[in-house]
Design a protein around this motif. Structure first.
Motif, PDB file in Angstrom:
ATOM      1  N   THR A  98      12.596   0.132   6.297  1.00  0.00           N
ATOM      2  CA  THR A  98      12.314   1.288   5.435  1.00  0.00           C
ATOM      3  C   THR A  98      11.068   1.094   4.588  1.00  0.00           C
ATOM      4  O   THR A  98      10.438   2.078   4.175  1.00  0.00           O
ATOM      5  CB  THR A  98      13.514   1.550   4.513  1.00  0.00           C
ATOM      6  OG1 THR A  98      13.814   0.342   3.785  1.00  0.00           O
ATOM      7  CG2 THR A  98      14.744   1.960   5.323  1.00  0.00           C
ATOM      8  N   ASP A  99      10.702  -0.171   4.315  1.00  0.00           N
ATOM      9  CA  ASP A  99       9.498  -0.403   3.505  1.00  0.00           C
ATOM     10  C   ASP A  99       8.224  -0.401   4.339  1.00  0.00           C
ATOM     11  O   ASP A  99       7.136  -0.677   3.825  1.00  0.00           O
ATOM     12  CB  ASP A  99       9.621  -1.721   2.735  1.00  0.00           C
ATOM     13  CG  ASP A  99       9.686  -2.933   3.660  1.00  0.00           C
ATOM     14  OD1 ASP A  99       9.776  -2.742   4.895  1.00  0.00           O
ATOM     15  OD2 ASP A  99       9.661  -4.071   3.146  1.00  0.00           O
ATOM     16  N   GLY A 100       8.351  -0.100   5.623  1.00  0.00           N
ATOM     17  CA  GLY A 100       7.188  -0.038   6.493  1.00  0.00           C
ATOM     18  C   GLY A 100       6.885  -1.328   7.216  1.00  0.00           C
ATOM     19  O   GLY A 100       6.055  -1.344   8.132  1.00  0.00           O
ATOM     20  N   SER A 101       7.538  -2.435   6.849  1.00  0.00           N
ATOM     21  CA  SER A 101       7.294  -3.707   7.551  1.00  0.00           C
ATOM     22  C   SER A 101       7.941  -3.656   8.924  1.00  0.00           C
ATOM     23  O   SER A 101       8.947  -2.969   9.137  1.00  0.00           O
ATOM     24  CB  SER A 101       7.848  -4.876   6.737  1.00  0.00           C
ATOM     25  OG  SER A 101       9.258  -4.790   6.631  1.00  0.00           O
ATOM     26  N   MET A 102       7.360  -4.387   9.850  1.00  0.00           N
ATOM     27  CA  MET A 102       7.825  -4.362  11.227  1.00  0.00           C
ATOM     28  C   MET A 102       8.255  -5.758  11.649  1.00  0.00           C
ATOM     29  O   MET A 102       7.501  -6.722  11.504  1.00  0.00           O
ATOM     30  CB  MET A 102       6.720  -3.844  12.154  1.00  0.00           C
ATOM     31  CG  MET A 102       7.117  -3.752  13.625  1.00  0.00           C
ATOM     32  SD  MET A 102       5.806  -3.000  14.629  1.00  0.00           S
ATOM     33  CE  MET A 102       5.991  -1.269  14.186  1.00  0.00           C
ATOM     34  N   SER A 103       9.479  -5.880  12.173  1.00  0.00           N
ATOM     35  CA  SER A 103       9.959  -7.154  12.712  1.00  0.00           C
ATOM     36  C   SER A 103       9.640  -7.204  14.201  1.00  0.00           C
ATOM     37  O   SER A 103       9.796  -6.212  14.924  1.00  0.00           O
ATOM     38  CB  SER A 103      11.467  -7.300  12.495  1.00  0.00           C
ATOM     39  OG  SER A 103      11.756  -7.382  11.112  1.00  0.00           O
ATOM     40  N   ALA A 117       0.824  -1.212   0.000  1.00  0.00           N
ATOM     41  CA  ALA A 117       0.000   0.000   0.000  1.00  0.00           C
ATOM     42  C   ALA A 117       0.853   1.254   0.000  1.00  0.00           C
ATOM     43  O   ALA A 117       0.564   2.223  -0.720  1.00  0.00           O
ATOM     44  CB  ALA A 117      -0.934  -0.015   1.213  1.00  0.00           C
ATOM     45  N   GLN A 118       1.900   1.279   0.780  1.00  0.00           N
ATOM     46  CA  GLN A 118       2.714   2.486   0.894  1.00  0.00           C
ATOM     47  C   GLN A 118       3.603   2.687  -0.330  1.00  0.00           C
ATOM     48  O   GLN A 118       3.867   3.829  -0.716  1.00  0.00           O
ATOM     49  CB  GLN A 118       3.543   2.436   2.181  1.00  0.00           C
ATOM     50  CG  GLN A 118       2.667   2.475   3.428  1.00  0.00           C
ATOM     51  CD  GLN A 118       3.455   2.616   4.722  1.00  0.00           C
ATOM     52  OE1 GLN A 118       2.892   2.958   5.754  1.00  0.00           O
ATOM     53  NE2 GLN A 118       4.741   2.342   4.686  1.00  0.00           N
ATOM     54  N   GLN A 119       4.037   1.594  -0.920  1.00  0.00           N
ATOM     55  CA  GLN A 119       4.828   1.744  -2.135  1.00  0.00           C
ATOM     56  C   GLN A 119       3.956   2.210  -3.305  1.00  0.00           C
ATOM     57  O   GLN A 119       4.403   2.953  -4.167  1.00  0.00           O
ATOM     58  CB  GLN A 119       5.501   0.411  -2.485  1.00  0.00           C
ATOM     59  CG  GLN A 119       6.623   0.035  -1.517  1.00  0.00           C
ATOM     60  CD  GLN A 119       7.150  -1.368  -1.758  1.00  0.00           C
ATOM     61  OE1 GLN A 119       6.685  -2.056  -2.658  1.00  0.00           O
ATOM     62  NE2 GLN A 119       8.109  -1.777  -0.942  1.00  0.00           N
ATOM     63  N   ALA A 120       2.683   1.756  -3.303  1.00  0.00           N
ATOM     64  CA  ALA A 120       1.778   2.137  -4.395  1.00  0.00           C
ATOM     65  C   ALA A 120       1.240   3.546  -4.216  1.00  0.00           C
ATOM     66  O   ALA A 120       0.728   4.145  -5.162  1.00  0.00           O
ATOM     67  CB  ALA A 120       0.616   1.150  -4.476  1.00  0.00           C
ATOM     68  N   GLY A 121       1.335   4.076  -3.025  1.00  0.00           N
ATOM     69  CA  GLY A 121       0.742   5.385  -2.762  1.00  0.00           C
ATOM     70  C   GLY A 121       1.758   6.463  -2.525  1.00  0.00           C
ATOM     71  O   GLY A 121       1.573   7.306  -1.640  1.00  0.00           O
ATOM     72  N   SER A 122       2.837   6.464  -3.254  1.00  0.00           N
ATOM     73  CA  SER A 122       3.876   7.496  -3.137  1.00  0.00           C
ATOM     74  C   SER A 122       4.389   7.604  -1.707  1.00  0.00           C
ATOM     75  O   SER A 122       4.579   8.702  -1.171  1.00  0.00           O
ATOM     76  CB  SER A 122       3.345   8.856  -3.626  1.00  0.00           C
ATOM     77  OG  SER A 122       2.911   8.756  -4.964  1.00  0.00           O
ATOM     78  N   ALA A 123       4.550   6.429  -1.087  1.00  0.00           N
ATOM     79  CA  ALA A 123       5.095   6.341   0.279  1.00  0.00           C
ATOM     80  C   ALA A 123       4.215   7.019   1.319  1.00  0.00           C
ATOM     81  O   ALA A 123       4.678   7.353   2.410  1.00  0.00           O
ATOM     82  CB  ALA A 123       6.506   6.909   0.328  1.00  0.00           C
ATOM     83  N   GLN A 124       2.938   7.247   0.992  1.00  0.00           N
ATOM     84  CA  GLN A 124       2.024   7.792   1.987  1.00  0.00           C
ATOM     85  C   GLN A 124       1.681   6.703   3.006  1.00  0.00           C
ATOM     86  O   GLN A 124       1.512   5.539   2.651  1.00  0.00           O
ATOM     87  CB  GLN A 124       0.748   8.292   1.311  1.00  0.00           C
ATOM     88  CG  GLN A 124       0.936   9.522   0.445  1.00  0.00           C
ATOM     89  CD  GLN A 124       1.289  10.755   1.270  1.00  0.00           C
ATOM     90  OE1 GLN A 124       1.111  10.764   2.485  1.00  0.00           O
ATOM     91  NE2 GLN A 124       1.792  11.782   0.603  1.00  0.00           N
ATOM     92  N   PRO A 125       1.608   7.044   4.291  1.00  0.00           N
ATOM     93  CA  PRO A 125       1.363   6.023   5.319  1.00  0.00           C
ATOM     94  C   PRO A 125      -0.032   5.429   5.215  1.00  0.00           C
ATOM     95  O   PRO A 125      -1.020   6.151   5.044  1.00  0.00           O
ATOM     96  CB  PRO A 125       1.538   6.790   6.633  1.00  0.00           C
ATOM     97  CG  PRO A 125       1.253   8.218   6.283  1.00  0.00           C
ATOM     98  CD  PRO A 125       1.744   8.399   4.873  1.00  0.00           C
ATOM     99  N   ALA A 126      -0.095   4.098   5.333  1.00  0.00           N
ATOM    100  CA  ALA A 126      -1.390   3.399   5.349  1.00  0.00           C
ATOM    101  C   ALA A 126      -1.879   3.386   6.794  1.00  0.00           C
ATOM    102  O   ALA A 126      -1.741   2.393   7.515  1.00  0.00           O
ATOM    103  CB  ALA A 126      -1.229   1.984   4.802  1.00  0.00           C
TER     104      ALA A 126
END
Length: 650
Positions: free
Chosen positions: A222-227, A187-196
């Protein structure tokens, strides 16, 4: 200029509409768990340069921002995981506390009742009803041990079931978080890095719920995924990959569940319990190892101590049939459990000195191929020796290096204790040796009733028809068995031991003599050739000397050696156990209440930032409504101005 004014009004209209949509979204989700308040972030469009300067071009909405503070969120997570640990611990330990401390179902009244039965036999050794009462109270005591053990096993079964369910839930949360990581990244990559924002809130809520099961820590890529990591850093979710967890039977103890990481090949890697603190799982594991195991082991310690010491004294007695005493209780055995991969034959482990038992469990590991081993205490990993912990260990003649066994000296003792005697005639109330002064003695000296501490050398005291005879002559006592050493203690002196054969010992009134496991006292004035006999007790029907010794065990310190001497009675060990469980239960409850206050404070601080305030949102609605109307008015004026321009050309 009219066109520019129209465009500016349109940007204002769009911005106000975005504010109204966002505010409406906040109001609609005011009661949604985990929702973070959202707001629009605006900035000014670049101005239009003219000869007269820069004219504004209105506004733009840069992003929709959620009110999120990572520091405050982590504070809430830290406080909540500890609260859930304390809450779970408190709930589980209260079951043990209520049971052990209950005056109706606890062990104390059963022990007291049993020894009342023993005292009744000591007062009336020939009474069959008294003997039957002693056996009946013993059976009641055994039933109480077994009932308490079964109740503890029920608590254990409940804890193990909860551990299994909790681990399954943790695995489910891990998969859901991994899936959300994928959705957020896309979602964030498709939306110009806007936060989902809503997806981020959903993931945070899942982490919050997971944190209530076990302590978690997180890092964001950096891609927004959380470990997500659990315990002290064990990876649970890395990007879009979730670790598979399973609660499986322990290799060393099938009745316990270990938390395992399941690898891609299907192998199970056990996570040590001390690495899984926090949350419900941490509370369950801590309660099991620190309180449940201890309570069950201490109850077993009392069962082992009572059955072993009572049996030892009963074996020194003589029953109504004139036979030596037998075991009154079922002799306890040491529990030995092999690790699942051990191939060496199990070592033979027996009790050697119950006063040195502590209620701990141990791990035996073979160190060579000829039975050499190391022994460590499970609770702290300290190395110990069998003699120092009251055990006797006979290893297998051949062994495999690294093979390990769990030694549980007292874990199951309370469940396995039993009464071995059902015939009242077999209660050994009498002592097997009797003493008497010879009828022709001229002096006033007397001999006390002998106390028997060993039956090994009783044959040295002759027969009932021809007992051992001790004679006084010229200030000395003679006639001792030629093969036995003699220890005598003057009334105001220290013990003196003479090696066999002993011809005679000097007499002094009030002296005590010990020979062949039999001790007695001589006192009074002696005349030459005065004599005393020590021999088998032929008429022991009304003799209660051994019953008195059995009754004395109630107040005799026989357990928990300190500085080489037993320091506790059966009752005091149980009292210490009840006190320890009760103190721990109160400690955990106090900590839970204090932690609840910390959670409330942390939550209030976090919600002051992220929570939805309906009054504030209502004010925002009015503000954005007015902004929308004003922007519409600008566009209306722009439209009229444009119409005027067109009219000039007509």
């Amino acid at each position: 200029m009219g066109s520019s004014l129209f465009s500016i009004g349109l940007t204002g209209l769009n911005a106000a509409q975005a504010g109204l949509v966002t505010t409406s979204h906040n109001i609609s989700n005011a009661g949604t768990a985990g929702y973070s308040r959202q707001s629009t972030v605006q900035s000014t469009n670049p101005g239009l340069f003219t000869g007269a300067g820069f004219f504004g071009e209105g506004t733009k909405v840069d992003t929709i921002k959620r009110a999120y503070n990572g520091f405050l969120t982590n504070q809430v997570l830290s406080a909540e995981t500890k609260l859930n640990e304390y809450d779970t611990y408190s709930t589980e330990i209260s079951q043990i506390d209520n049971m052990l401390a209950d005056p109706a179902v606890g062990l104390t009244p059963a022990v007291a009742s049993f020894f009342e039965g023993v005292q009744e036999v000591a007062a009336n050794p020939s009474s069959v009803p008294a003997r039957q009462s002693m056996i009946s109270t013993a059976q009641s005591l055994v039933a109480r041990f077994q009932n308490l053990s079964q109740r503890l096993n029920d608590v254990r079964a409940g804890v193990e079931s909860q551990i299994k369910d909790t681990v399954t839930s943790i695995g489910t949360y891990a998969k859901e978080i991994a899936e959300l990581n994928h959705k957020i990244a896309v979602a964030q990559q498709a939306g110009s890095a806007q936060p989902a924002n809503d997806l981020l809130d959903t993931r945070d809520q899942l982490i919050k719920e997971l944190n209530q099961l076990t302590r978690v820590s997180t890092t964001t890529a950096t891609d927004g995924s959380m470990s997500v990591f659990i315990g002290t850093g064990q990876p649970l979710v890395v990007g879009t990959n979730a670790t598979t967890l399973a609660a499986q039977s322990s290799r060393s103890d099938p009745s316990r569940n270990d938390v395992n990481i399941i690898t891609q090949s299907g192998a199970a890697i056990t996570i040590p319990e001390n690495l899984l603190g926090g949350g419900k799982l941490g509370g369950l594991l801590a309660m099991r190892s620190s309180s449940l195991d201890t309570a069950q082991n201490q109850l077993g310690l009392i069962a082992v101590g009572m059955s072993t010491t009572f049996n030892a004294q009963h074996l020194l007695g003589q029953d109504l049939n004139g036979n030596p005493g037998t075991n009154f209780f079922t002799p306890p055995t040491v529990g030995v459990q092999r690790f699942s991969d051990a191939s060496t034959a199990s070592p033979q482990v027996d009790f050697a000195d119950v006063s040195k038992l502590s209620g701990d469990d141990y791990k035996l590991t073979f160190t060579n191929t000829t039975g050499g081993y190391s022994l460590t205490r499970i609770s702290d990993g300290a190395s110990v020796t069998a003699a120092n912990i009251g055990l006797s260990i006979t290893p297998a003649a051949t062994s495999t290096v690294g093979d390990s066994f769990m030694i549980l000296p007292t874990r199951n003792a309370a469940a396995n204790i039993g009464v071995s005697i059902s015939d009242t005639r077999m209660v050994a109330a009498a002592a097997p040796i009797a003493s008497a002064a010879t009828s022709g003695n001229l002096g006033t000296a007397s001999i006390s009733a002998p106390v028997v501490s060993s039956t090994t050398d009783l044959a040295s005291f002759g027969t009932a028809a021809a007992p051992l005879k001790l004679t006084y002559s010229s200030g000395n006592i003679s006639g001792f068995p030629a093969t036995l050493p003699v220890t005598y203690t003057p009334l105001s002196g220290s013990p003196i031991t003479l090696a066999a054969p002993v011809a005679s010992v000097p007499y002094s009134s009030g002296m005590s003599i010990a020979v062949g496991g039999v001790s007695f006292t001589l006192s009074g004035a002696m005349q030459d050739q005065d004599s005393f006999t020590l021999g088998p007790n032929a008429g022991g029907v009304s003799d209660s000397r051994n019953a008195v010794q059995l009754g004395n065990l109630q107040t005799t310190k026989t357990l928990l050696s300190a500085n080489g001497s037993p320091s506790a009675t059966f009752q005091s060990v149980y009292s210490q156990t009840v006190s320890a469980v009760g103190n721990k239960a109160r400690e955990v409850k106090v900590n839970r209440d204090a932690q609840e206050s910390l959670v409330n404070q942390a939550t209030q601080a976090q919600q002051s930032v992220a929570g939805v305030n309906l009054d504030e949102e209502a004010a925002n609605l009015i503000r954005y409504q007015q902004a929308y109307q004003a922007a519409g008015k600008v566009m209306n004026i722009a439209s009229k101005l444009f119409d005027q321009v067109l009219a000039l050309g007509q």
